[in-house]
Motif scaffolding. Structure first.
Motif: not given
Length: 332
Positions: A194, A197, A199, A240, A310, A312
């Motif tokens: 995370n 970022r 997926v 973040n 949020s 990704p």
């Protein structure tokens, strides 16, 4: 990178799985180009056993001088696979609980550019999870909830599932030395992904429990996992929402708990004072305490809504690959 030309490696941490390891290796299909059996200082010599009894030319046995734990063994396998030029690296266990036949379902989303990391989800088909022991079912539900909060992947379930695949470009950007080496490593991986970022995509799979015995005891790790999830949550929030970016959600996160605390403290103080004087609290005082509590609660809900949205959505490994290629072509 063409999916046809991509080199796929499979990492199999090996510790007390001599009875199952050869069957697992044999069932790995032709989509895989290299198989890395990582003997994690196995007391029953599973690595030597594979060397003596396996004739598959794809197999390479890697030995750890000391036991690094399942996470440490996987990280060692990742390093070797990346050094060998693998594009996608799959991790499966050597105890036979994970079907190697499912390997294409894990690597295809990565090769097609939909994901950077895929992982198994044994809870997708509700008709199949009846095979899972009740204590594991409850424990995994609790661990999944904690993982959603700490990792920020609210759409991912079954975080301790060890059937995973990852793009090699992502591995190169992970702090492998900092990732947990023991049973928390799958959850810790999600937190690290995370921060990049990446997926993450769940892949449905069935639960499969035979005569193998898992070393993961839910009751013995819940509190350890809870502490580590709390630690990762605060790290993720700082990275973040304050270090890399400052958004309305950052302000909601600051103001929400503060207003909730102020209203709660003020209300409790006024209630105690009224109780000691044996009088009713004035309606205005009640409203003065309730208003910041309600506002704080609403701001916290707004932050959670933003955080859930949020997750990704765009895989980054192709961008990292292009960046690496551009840098390699830059004249010195």
């Amino acid at each position: 990178m063409s999916p046809v030309n991509a080199k796929v490696g499979v990492v199999i941490p090996s510790y007390r799985v001599t009875a199952h390891i050869l069957d697992v290796v044999t069932r790995v299909g032709p989509r895989c180009h290299a198989i890395y059996v990582v003997d994690d200082a196995c007391p029953d010599g599973s690595g030597r056993f594979v060397q003596e009894h396996c004739r598959d030319p794809r197999v390479k046995v890697v030995f750890n001088e000391v036991n690094l734990g399942v996470g440490g063994a996987v990280m060692h396998g990742y390093r070797v696979a990346v050094d060998d030029g693998c594009d996608v690296i799959v991790k499966i266990d050597g105890d036979g609980q994970m079907a190697p036949e499912l390997l294409p379902q894990f690597i295809d989303p990565i090769l097609e550019g939909y994901a950077d990391y895929t992982k198994g989800n044994r809870f997708f088909d509700l008709s199949e999870i009846s095979q899972m022991p009740a204590v594991r079912l409850f424990g995994n539900a609790v661990l999944s909830f904690m993982s959603k909060i700490s990792s920020g992947y609210w759409d991912v379930f079954d975080p301790t599932n060890g059937y995973t695949a990852i793009h090699a470009r992502i591995v190169e950007h992970l702090p492998l030395d900092k990732i947990s080496r023991r049973y928390f490593f799958e959850s810790d991986m999600l937190f690290r992904l995370n921060t990049l970022r990446c997926v993450v995509l769940d892949v449905p799979m069935d639960a499969n429990y035979g005569d193998e015995e898992s070393n993961l005891k839910i009751k013995s790790i819940v509190f350890d996992f809870l502490f580590k999830h709390i630690r990762n949550f605060f790290k993720r929030i700082f990275y973040n929402y304050f270090l890399r970016d400052l958004s309305p959600a950052s302000l909601e996160l600051l103001a929400g708990p503060l207003l909730l605390l102020m209203g709660t403290v003020y209300g409790a103080t006024q209630w105690q004072s009224s109780a000691q004087q044996n009088v009713m609290t004035a309606p205005g005082t009640v409203m003065l305490a309730a208003l910041p509590v309600l506002m704080g609660f609403q701001l916290i809900l707004a932050f959670l809504s933003h955080d859930m949205q949020s997750v990704p959505k765009v895989a980054i490994h192709r961008r990292l690959h292009r960046k690496r290629k551009a840098l390699s072509q830059t004249p010195v």
